[in-house]
Design an enzyme around this catalytic site. Structure first.
Site, PDB file in Angstrom:
ATOM      1  N   SER A 152     -16.295  53.860  68.111  1.00  0.00           N
ATOM      2  CA  SER A 152     -14.871  54.910  67.540  1.00  0.00           C
ATOM      3  C   SER A 152     -15.120  56.247  68.215  1.00  0.00           C
ATOM      4  O   SER A 152     -16.146  56.669  68.451  1.00  0.00           O
ATOM      5  CB  SER A 152     -14.556  54.956  66.100  1.00  0.00           C
ATOM      6  OG  SER A 152     -14.573  53.737  65.479  1.00  0.00           O
ATOM      7  N   LEU A 170     -18.151  58.142  62.325  1.00  0.00           N
ATOM      8  CA  LEU A 170     -17.715  57.354  63.062  1.00  0.00           C
ATOM      9  C   LEU A 170     -18.245  56.488  63.520  1.00  0.00           C
ATOM     10  O   LEU A 170     -19.510  56.831  63.877  1.00  0.00           O
ATOM     11  CB  LEU A 170     -16.879  57.814  64.249  1.00  0.00           C
ATOM     12  CG  LEU A 170     -15.435  58.897  63.976  1.00  0.00           C
ATOM     13  CD1 LEU A 170     -14.967  59.768  65.051  1.00  0.00           C
ATOM     14  CD2 LEU A 170     -14.456  58.109  63.209  1.00  0.00           C
ATOM     15  N   ASP A 171     -18.114  54.835  63.708  1.00  0.00           N
ATOM     16  CA  ASP A 171     -19.130  54.179  64.054  1.00  0.00           C
ATOM     17  C   ASP A 171     -19.238  54.293  65.797  1.00  0.00           C
ATOM     18  O   ASP A 171     -18.536  55.015  66.411  1.00  0.00           O
ATOM     19  CB  ASP A 171     -18.735  52.687  63.879  1.00  0.00           C
ATOM     20  CG  ASP A 171     -17.493  52.166  64.330  1.00  0.00           C
ATOM     21  OD1 ASP A 171     -17.073  52.466  65.499  1.00  0.00           O
ATOM     22  OD2 ASP A 171     -16.742  51.635  63.661  1.00  0.00           O
ATOM     23  N   LEU A 172     -20.053  53.473  66.002  1.00  0.00           N
ATOM     24  CA  LEU A 172     -20.591  53.732  67.563  1.00  0.00           C
ATOM     25  C   LEU A 172     -19.275  53.603  68.718  1.00  0.00           C
ATOM     26  O   LEU A 172     -19.495  54.358  69.597  1.00  0.00           O
ATOM     27  CB  LEU A 172     -21.653  52.521  67.816  1.00  0.00           C
ATOM     28  CG  LEU A 172     -22.218  52.568  69.259  1.00  0.00           C
ATOM     29  CD1 LEU A 172     -23.221  53.908  69.416  1.00  0.00           C
ATOM     30  CD2 LEU A 172     -23.091  51.285  69.611  1.00  0.00           C
TER      31      LEU A 172
END
Length: 240
Positions: free
Chosen positions: A109, A105-107
Site C-alpha cells: 500500500s 500501511l501494509d507492504l
C-alpha cells in the site's frame, strides 16, 4: 506506543548512576530543575519531553516531532526490519529516537504515513473513540457498481474478530476505482471488504487521515514535518 512517565528521582539516579539518596540531596540543595522549575519532591512526575537539568547540566532535552511520509510500495511500516526498507529508513538525517508509526500501511500500500515520537498524540489519532476518518483511493481488478456502496454503508461481519465493521463510505469514481472512507482500521479491512465481492484490490493509496492530507508536492519516499495546524487538528478533533 505508551508515553514514558515516571519519577524524577528514578530517572536521575539511573541517568547519573547514583543512589536515590543522593538525588534527594540534590533536590534539597535546589540543584534539580524540570522545565525551568525547581524540583521540590522526589516523586515529581516527568515524561520523555521534560527538560531536566541538574547542577547546570542538561540531562534530558527532547523536542516533539511529527512527520508525514509519502510511502512507496515495498516499504514496510516498521521501525526495524531485516528484509525490507522501513519507513524510518527513508527519514534521512532525522533523529529517530522514540519515533514510531501512527497508523500503518501494509507492504504494497502507498500514501500518507504519519510518524512521531509523541505517544499521546498517536494514541489520540488511532483510538477507536476518536473516530478519525481515513480516506483511501482503491483500484480494483474487476468492475464495481452501486451495490458496493450499500454493502459498505451497512458494515460487514468479520468472523475472525467477531465484529461488524462500522459503516464506511464508498464513492464509485470509475469502473475500477473507488474512494473509501473509514473511521476504524481492522486488519486488511479494505481488502477483506472488497474480498466479499471476490474483487481483488490492485492498489491501495491513503490520501488523508482526519484533516491531514498527503502533500501533493511530496514524491514517493519524500517526507516533511507537519504544520502546527495539522498537528493541532488531531488534538482538537479527537474525543479522547
Amino acid at each position: 506506543m505508551v508515553s514514558k512517565r515516571g519519577r524524577i528521582d528514578t530517572f536521575v539516579a539511573k541517568r547519573l548512576q547514583i543512589p536515590k539518596k543522593m538525588v534527594r540531596n540534590l533536590i534539597a540543595s535546589e540543584q534539580l530543575f524540570i522545565d525551568g522549575h525547581q524540583v521540590l519532591t522526589a516523586d515529581t512526575q516527568i515524561d520523555e519531553f521534560s527538560l531536566i537539568e541538574c547542577q547546570g547540566n542538561v540531562l534530558q532535552q527532547r523536542q516533539r516531532a511529527y512527520w508525514m511520509l509519502n510511502k512507496p510500495k515495498g516499504v514496510v511500516s516498521a521501525t526495524i526490519d531485516n528484509q525490507h526498507v522501513t519507513a524510518l529508513d527513508l527519514l534521512a538525517g532525522i533523529d529517530k529516537d522514540l519515533l514510531h508509526i501512527a497508523g500503518r500501511l501494509d507492504l504494497n500500500s502507498t500514501g500518507l504515513l504519519l510518524i512521531t515520537n509523541d505517544a499521546k498524540w498517536s494514541q489520540r489519532l488511532m483510538a477507536p473513540k476518536s473516530k478519525v476518518t481515513k480516506r483511501y483511493l482503491v483500484t480494483l481488478a474487476n468492475p464495481i457498481d452501486s451495490t458496493y456502496v450499500a454493502a459498505f454503508a451497512q458494515g460487514m461481519w468479520f468472523e475472525y474478530e467477531g465484529i461488524t465493521t462500522q459503516p464506511a463510505k464508498l464513492t464509485v469514481l470509475s469502473k475500477h476505482q473507488a474512494m473509501v472512507e473509514l473511521k476504524e482500521g481492522k486488519y486488511h479491512q479494505i481488502k477483506r471488504m472488497f474480498g466479499r465481492f471476490q474483487n481483488p484490490v490492485i492498489e491501495l493509496h491513503r490520501e488523508s487521515v482526519g484533516e491531514i492530507r498527503l502533500d501533493d508536492e511530496l514524491g514517493e519516499g519524500e517526507f516533511r514535518a507537519l504544520s502546527t495546524a495539522e498537528i493541532h487538528s488531531i488534538n482538537v478533533n479527537a474525543s479522547v
